[in-house]
Design a protein around this motif. Structure first.
Motif, PDB file in Angstrom:
ATOM      1  N   ARG A  45      30.817  46.750  51.678  1.00  0.00           N
ATOM      2  CA  ARG A  45      31.200  47.373  50.407  1.00  0.00           C
ATOM      3  C   ARG A  45      30.004  47.484  49.471  1.00  0.00           C
ATOM      4  N   SER A  58      40.049  40.414  51.992  1.00  0.00           N
ATOM      5  CA  SER A  58      41.146  40.813  51.113  1.00  0.00           C
ATOM      6  C   SER A  58      42.298  39.847  51.322  1.00  0.00           C
ATOM      7  N   ASN A  93      42.976  39.534  43.599  1.00  0.00           N
ATOM      8  CA  ASN A  93      42.164  40.635  43.106  1.00  0.00           C
ATOM      9  C   ASN A  93      40.692  40.428  43.408  1.00  0.00           C
ATOM     10  N   LEU A  94      39.949  41.521  43.301  1.00  0.00           N
ATOM     11  CA  LEU A  94      38.505  41.456  43.478  1.00  0.00           C
ATOM     12  C   LEU A  94      37.858  41.409  42.099  1.00  0.00           C
ATOM     13  N   SER A  95      37.003  40.423  41.878  1.00  0.00           N
ATOM     14  CA  SER A  95      36.262  40.375  40.628  1.00  0.00           C
ATOM     15  C   SER A  95      34.780  40.440  40.933  1.00  0.00           C
ATOM     16  N   ILE A  96      34.107  41.344  40.270  1.00  0.00           N
ATOM     17  CA  ILE A  96      32.679  41.486  40.475  1.00  0.00           C
ATOM     18  C   ILE A  96      32.016  41.337  39.127  1.00  0.00           C
ATOM     19  N   GLU A  97      30.924  40.600  39.071  1.00  0.00           N
ATOM     20  CA  GLU A  97      30.153  40.564  37.839  1.00  0.00           C
ATOM     21  C   GLU A  97      28.707  40.867  38.184  1.00  0.00           C
ATOM     22  N   MET A  98      28.182  41.900  37.570  1.00  0.00           N
ATOM     23  CA  MET A  98      26.834  42.344  37.914  1.00  0.00           C
ATOM     24  C   MET A  98      25.869  42.158  36.757  1.00  0.00           C
ATOM     25  N   MET A 112      46.904  42.038  40.535  1.00  0.00           N
ATOM     26  CA  MET A 112      48.240  42.044  41.111  1.00  0.00           C
ATOM     27  C   MET A 112      48.249  42.808  42.427  1.00  0.00           C
ATOM     28  N   LEU A 125      35.344  54.143  39.004  1.00  0.00           N
ATOM     29  CA  LEU A 125      35.465  53.186  37.904  1.00  0.00           C
ATOM     30  C   LEU A 125      35.746  53.885  36.585  1.00  0.00           C
ATOM     31  N   ASP A 172      40.087  47.884  50.276  1.00  0.00           N
ATOM     32  CA  ASP A 172      41.191  46.943  50.101  1.00  0.00           C
ATOM     33  C   ASP A 172      41.589  46.821  48.639  1.00  0.00           C
ATOM     34  N   PHE A 173      40.750  47.386  47.768  1.00  0.00           N
ATOM     35  CA  PHE A 173      40.980  47.225  46.335  1.00  0.00           C
ATOM     36  C   PHE A 173      40.971  48.577  45.638  1.00  0.00           C
ATOM     37  N   LYS A 184      43.998  51.323  34.045  1.00  0.00           N
ATOM     38  CA  LYS A 184      42.905  50.422  33.661  1.00  0.00           C
ATOM     39  C   LYS A 184      41.552  51.126  33.593  1.00  0.00           C
ATOM     40  N   SER A 194      31.544  43.854  34.343  1.00  0.00           N
ATOM     41  CA  SER A 194      32.609  43.096  34.996  1.00  0.00           C
ATOM     42  C   SER A 194      33.696  44.051  35.434  1.00  0.00           C
ATOM     43  N   ILE A 195      34.075  43.960  36.684  1.00  0.00           N
ATOM     44  CA  ILE A 195      35.119  44.827  37.208  1.00  0.00           C
ATOM     45  C   ILE A 195      36.191  43.923  37.792  1.00  0.00           C
ATOM     46  N   GLU A 196      37.430  44.230  37.534  1.00  0.00           N
ATOM     47  CA  GLU A 196      38.490  43.504  38.216  1.00  0.00           C
ATOM     48  C   GLU A 196      39.425  44.532  38.833  1.00  0.00           C
ATOM     49  N   MET A 197      39.595  44.421  40.143  1.00  0.00           N
ATOM     50  CA  MET A 197      40.383  45.423  40.847  1.00  0.00           C
ATOM     51  C   MET A 197      41.654  44.828  41.428  1.00  0.00           C
ATOM     52  N   ASP A 198      42.630  45.687  41.640  1.00  0.00           N
ATOM     53  CA  ASP A 198      43.894  45.268  42.252  1.00  0.00           C
ATOM     54  C   ASP A 198      43.862  45.548  43.744  1.00  0.00           C
ATOM     55  N   GLN A 199      44.769  44.893  44.471  1.00  0.00           N
ATOM     56  CA  GLN A 199      44.824  45.121  45.907  1.00  0.00           C
ATOM     57  C   GLN A 199      45.540  46.427  46.239  1.00  0.00           C
TER      58      GLN A 199
END
Lengths: 342, 342
Positions: free
Chosen positions: A57, A205, A209-214, B1, B51, B190-191, B197, B211-216
């Motif tokens: 990814r 997965s 949730n997926l959290s990314i911090e860049m 979620m 995004l 997967d996200f 959002k 910062s990104i937060e994604m759902d499944q």
């Protein structure tokens, strides 16, 4: 956190092919310098930010590489030597006319049955008559450039590849001094994931949730314009989707980085409208002086527009490309720049 | 979620071209059904997760589309009708042999000087002799398939495009019942980022970290295998970088979704080694029964391997492609599956 250029290069590993790429560029620049050509570094396409060491990814920036690939062709036509540093699989000069999606080349090749005089010969392959003219033009220019040896192509994928290459190549271009131009059309990520934060394997997965911090990518324009180049002419691009931000962001970039031109473009109008923003003291009086729209006396704005109807014709062959005018204007400015020895 | 399939389709807007795409597929399937062909839906390439609503940045999955494009060619050769649903600009059957980077077609076209008998004629264009044989083979098959009308191509970009299309097309394929095959080779995120959002404009840099937060993403394999298809043969893929996860994840997918085959592959070995994982009760006794490596009696594993040296020859034309064997094995299984009317 925010990395300075020094901190970035001190903490992130260089791409394994860097040394090889740099040596090839060194040879190329040396030959062009001997033959007296101006040299432009064109960067093109988007950079990725891998989220895993074994990459599955990644974050990407939208860019097919049209601006860079098209401009490179016009620079070659204007007699420049071009270092085309582009995202792997993004568009390239010449072959860009034949995208596999919009103008697939297999569609205009025909199988010729063997002639009656030699019925056992292999069938021949020919080009559909109404496609021959355009193809002949592209092919002639392609072969001319290859014979002259004025195009050198190399690729990047990640934002790390890009940053390391940009620093190394701009240092190599110091050899040609003011005859160097930097046409930084690549869509470079503003964010990256330091090696130290990357996950080794594919992020799994099913664990929420997926959290990314860049982190923020260091801004290399300032050291490039101040230290690495020796008098090269530096153009950056500013792409926005909100019109109100375009000019303020362009001016801000010039103030911060001290380079020569920002070309501003709106995502949806970029094929037919761009604005050149520059600082007045770098250029002398413009042909038609007019007050800058911010009311100050410091900046110049120069809009280029072409007929939008001309940008949408035969696939791969529009009647007019705005890059033709962009390059003509830059060649004019660069020529003045070279003449004006400091 | 975590979204269920129903919640997903109820809350996320469909792509604007959905209706048009579905109608074209409906026509195609109707014609193939009349002509008595099996139909395979091949999905190929990676999906993006934008995004921003005005997209500049997106998350992507690594995939050039080689597996899907190559397999589609072998399905066509085997007499299948192919719906090729692929990521825009990813590789396609036939043109895949001529990537602009590794095997650019402009390199094997030559300009022929006008003959002495008609010196004013336009120069002709011919194919370099040692490239003619391969090109003739590709071109002949390309033209055969187009004349037969057995290939239908459509594209997606985002994971939302993909999910909406997959549901709609699998419902369209219900018409051909067990003669439908689903070859889900696309690298699907997967996200995702629910529309609610997303930020409208380009995310601005210079304001600290991203910062990104994604759902499944909802898992569509289960409703596809259970409800949407009427007896179609469903193959999914599992790509891992950690060898130890490959078989357990493949078995888990079969348990969860109830489809027919998972093809497992390791990122670095996928060009010469894959494993078919299936449930024994769906297939009867295998040709060479052997205990599954998990010690249970429930699963079958079937490894396909080719000589790695054969995968790296002339650009675009390896001696052997593992997709040839994958497709042959699937055609065999699908033929049995069709015969075994429930």
């Amino acid at each position: 956190m925010s990395f300075s250029a020094e901190a970035y290069f001190a903490s992130q590993p260089p791409p394994p092919t860097l040394q090889h790429d740099v040596e090839q560029v060194r040879e190329f620049v040396k030959r062009q310098a001997k033959e007296g050509r101006n040299v432009v570094l064109v960067t093109s396409g988007g950079t990725t930010v891998p989220l895993e060491l074994n990459v599955v990814r990644f974050l990407d920036n939208f860019s097919a590489g049209t601006r860079g690939a098209t401009s490179a062709e016009y620079f070659l036509k204007a007699g420049y030597a071009v270092i085309f540093m582009h995202r792997q699989f993004s568009l390239q000069p010449f072959s860009r006319h034949y995208s596999h999606s919009t103008n697939p080349f297999l569609d205009f090749l025909e199988i010729e049955p063997p002639s009656s005089s030699s019925p056992d010969a292999d069938p021949g392959i020919s080009v559909t008559p109404n496609k021959r003219h355009d193809l002949l033009n592209v092919l002639t220019e392609y072969k001319r450039v290859h014979a002259l040896g004025t195009l050198h192509t190399l690729t990047f994928v990640t934002v790390d590849d890009y940053l390391w290459l940009l620093r190394a190549l701009s240092q190599e271009l110091a050899v040609v001094g003011r005859r160097a131009m930097f046409y930084l059309a690549a869509a470079v990520s503003d964010f990256f994931l330091p090696r130290q934060k990357m996950s080794e394997h594919k992020i799994q997965s099913g664990k929420g949730n997926l959290s990314i911090e860049m982190d923020q990518v260091p801004k290399l324009l300032k050291p490039l314009a101040e230290d690495w180049t020796k008098g090269g002419y530096v153009i950056s691009f500013k792409l926005e989707t909100d019109d109100n931000l375009l000019l303020p962001k362009a001016r801000q970039a010039l103030e911060r980085y001290g380079h020569q031109v920002v070309i501003g473009n709106d995502l949806h109008r970029r094929k037919f409208e761009v604005v050149f923003v520059s600082k007045k003291h770098l250029h002398g009086p413009p042909p038609n002086p007019r007050p800058a729209t911010d009311g100050s006396d410091e900046f110049l704005e120069h809009w280029l527009r072409i007929n939008v109807a001309h940008t949408n014709q035969t696939p791969g062959f529009p009647l007019k490309e705005i890059e033709e005018d962009i390059v003509a204007e830059l060649v004019r400015r660069h020529t003045e720049w070279i003449a004006r020895t400091p």
